[in-house]
Design a protein around this motif. Sequence first.
Motif, mmCIF file in Angstrom:
data_model
loop_
_atom_site.group_PDB
_atom_site.id
_atom_site.type_symbol
_atom_site.label_atom_id
_atom_site.label_comp_id
_atom_site.label_asym_id
_atom_site.label_seq_id
_atom_site.Cartn_x
_atom_site.Cartn_y
_atom_site.Cartn_z
ATOM 1 N N PRO A 122 -9.059 6.298 -2.081
ATOM 2 C CA PRO A 122 -7.633 6.237 -2.403
ATOM 3 C C PRO A 122 -7.366 6.784 -3.804
ATOM 4 C CG PRO A 122 -8.360 4.185 -1.395
ATOM 5 C CD PRO A 122 -9.597 4.985 -1.665
ATOM 6 N N ASN A 162 -8.582 -2.408 -1.587
ATOM 7 C CA ASN A 162 -7.797 -2.175 -0.366
ATOM 8 C C ASN A 162 -8.596 -2.693 0.829
ATOM 9 O OD1 ASN A 162 -6.617 -0.982 1.988
ATOM 10 N ND2 ASN A 162 -5.632 0.557 0.685
ATOM 11 N N GLN A 163 -8.250 -3.872 1.312
ATOM 12 C CA GLN A 163 -9.053 -4.544 2.324
ATOM 13 C C GLN A 163 -9.090 -3.794 3.653
ATOM 14 O OE1 GLN A 163 -11.097 -7.171 1.736
ATOM 15 N NE2 GLN A 163 -10.451 -6.776 -0.385
#
Length: 399
Positions: free
Chosen positions: A234, A309-310
């Motif tokens: 990301p 970010n899971q």
Amino acid sequence: MDGHGVARAFHGAATDPVLPGDVTARARDLGPLESPFIWLTLASAAVAVLAVVVALWYRRRVRRCGFTAFGVLLLLAAVTALNSYVGYVRTSDDLARLLQKGPGPVNLAGRLLDDGKEAPSAPRPSTATGTATTGAGQRVDVLNVPDPAHGVPSGSNYVVLPPGYDKDTARRYPVVYLIHGYPFGGPRDWLTSGDAPGTLLALQQAGVIEPMIVVSVDLTAGVPSTDWECLDVPNGPQLETYLTATVVPAVDHHYRTLADRGHRALGGMSGGGFGALNIGLHHVDEFATLVIALPYDDLNDSVGILAGNQAVIAANTPRRYLPTMKFTAPISVMLAVGTGAPTDVTTARRIADALRARGQEAVVHAERGFNHTWHTARATLPYLLAFADQNFRASPATS
């Protein structure tokens, strides 16, 4: 037909290849700069210098120079002992490549040591190649594929072409993509520490495998010190996308490949092995075979690169998603480990069991006494390539 039936119909029974003794012995042998005699000699010299210093303690100049020499020798002994264990620098050519990564005088020393015979010339800008010819007509290109749109400013991908590639212009070849480790790894590692060109020649000359192309992929994103884990990061480089959507099409465009999933394998070692597993499971439509050395299936300490970010973490943790994954096409996987690294053995067996539970083929190959090092990756590469060859031969050509 469910995933289990498709796997049986497509591949048959995957097996651990049986290889000629001279091929496996060659892969297991230590290079000249990996010999334990080097660090033992340096350590003995350090002890001898220390003994002289003690004997002549009353002489200040001897003490000062002696302690300096002792420290230098001890440091060199430690570095060479580590290399003997890891197997990263095998030859003077490997050492030259390593030094060339350094600054100023270190880089100059590497250039002076480099005879230029075993590596391709520097790639030209854009999607172009630098070329070198190794023994027995084998050719190594550098395919430079930058992809700024996906956060990859440069990408020097090494392409090993089999003997006869330039003569038989009608023939097309299967491709094995290999990914380096992290951090501080790079695509040249599979040519030096991994000895992919030499292993390919040995296997082909022994008649074990059909000619194939091997591509050592650059997934450093221009920052080899970062542990990218081959991920689409990301707000960072999109390395999985770079490999599948940029590198693979570029290789198929520039070379005579069999451009179908049945003749395309993906592999790697350690961090590159994690990447091969994760990317391969995400792209079963592109890769029918995975060949992985020193595998792991969890991001562990590298999870921070995904910034908490899971959803992205779960989607890139094979240990979580593999047990319930639905396969739209069958894959065949070899996992290679050293018995000296019991965690690797446990991990490989867990991955293999999870794959088999989903109806896919998986084989675990273990090298007795080897650890989580380049020694293991190099020693198991002949088995990984022969395993890929088995699947290539079983797959009908569609291109």
